[in-house]
Design a protein around this motif. Structure first.
Motif, short mmCIF file in Angstrom:
data_model
loop_
_atom_site.label_atom_id
_atom_site.label_comp_id
_atom_site.label_asym_id
_atom_site.label_seq_id
_atom_site.Cartn_x
_atom_site.Cartn_y
_atom_site.Cartn_z
N GLN A 120 0.71 -1.15 -0.05
CA GLN A 120 -0.13 0.06 0.09
C GLN A 120 0.92 1.09 0.21
N SER A 121 2.14 1.32 0.66
CA SER A 121 2.88 2.31 0.90
C SER A 121 3.53 2.38 -0.66
N ALA A 122 4.10 1.47 -1.16
CA ALA A 122 4.62 1.69 -2.63
C ALA A 122 3.76 2.22 -3.61
N SER A 123 2.34 1.79 -3.49
CA SER A 123 1.67 2.33 -4.51
C SER A 123 1.02 3.49 -3.94
N ASN A 124 1.18 4.24 -3.10
CA ASN A 124 0.42 5.48 -2.85
C ASN A 124 1.48 6.67 -3.34
N LYS A 125 0.67 7.62 -4.13
CA LYS A 125 1.40 8.72 -4.97
C LYS A 125 2.25 9.56 -3.97
N TYR A 126 1.93 9.78 -2.83
CA TYR A 126 2.72 10.58 -1.92
C TYR A 126 3.73 9.81 -1.14
N ILE A 127 3.97 8.58 -1.05
CA ILE A 127 4.97 8.12 -0.30
C ILE A 127 6.08 7.82 -1.29
N THR A 128 7.11 8.57 -0.63
CA THR A 128 8.51 8.40 -1.34
C THR A 128 9.35 7.17 -1.18
#
Length: 126
Positions: free
Chosen positions: A101-109
């Motif tokens: 979910q982190s990897a697919s979130n546009k805001y998470i670097t």
């Protein structure tokens, strides 16, 4: 490392984790200013009302009032300039769903495992 960022926002409900992370950030001169919010709701309000304008955010996932992912949904709705804000998910979670979910979130670097270390910070700045 010498202050690659002006303002760093740390969002985590755990006092000890905040203390450790803040000390690592200070020791590395990661940012001129480090602001800690123990509540994601408080952090959203601080962003919404322009109290904090961070260059970088370290965000925990598991928090009682609002998860890191719920924070990101609220963050998405904010009427602020987000293009220059880097968000690092800083969590002790080993759940593959959280990482995906982190990897697919546009805001998470990037997803970083707790505790934050000087080595991890050096890799972020490289």
């Amino acid at each position: 490392m010498s202050n690659p960022y002006k303002t760093c926002l740390l969002i985590d409900d755990n006092y000890i984790d905040n203390f450790v992370t803040r000390k690592v950030l200070e020791a590395s001169n990661f940012a001129e200013t480090i602001v800690v919010r123990q509540s994601p709701t408080e952090a959203i309000d601080s962003l919404r009302f322009g109290i904090i304008t961070p260059d970088v955010i370290f965000l925990d996932i598991r928090m009682p009032t609002m998860s890191g992912f719920e924070f990101l949904r609220e963050f998405d709705l904010l009427d602020i300039d987000k293009k220059n804000i880097k968000i690092f998910m800083l969590s002790s979670s080993l759940d593959p769903v959280d990482m995906k979910q982190s990897a697919s979130n546009k805001y998470i670097t990037q997803f970083i495992h707790k505790p934050l270390t000087l080595k991890a910070l050096e890799e972020l700045s490289a």
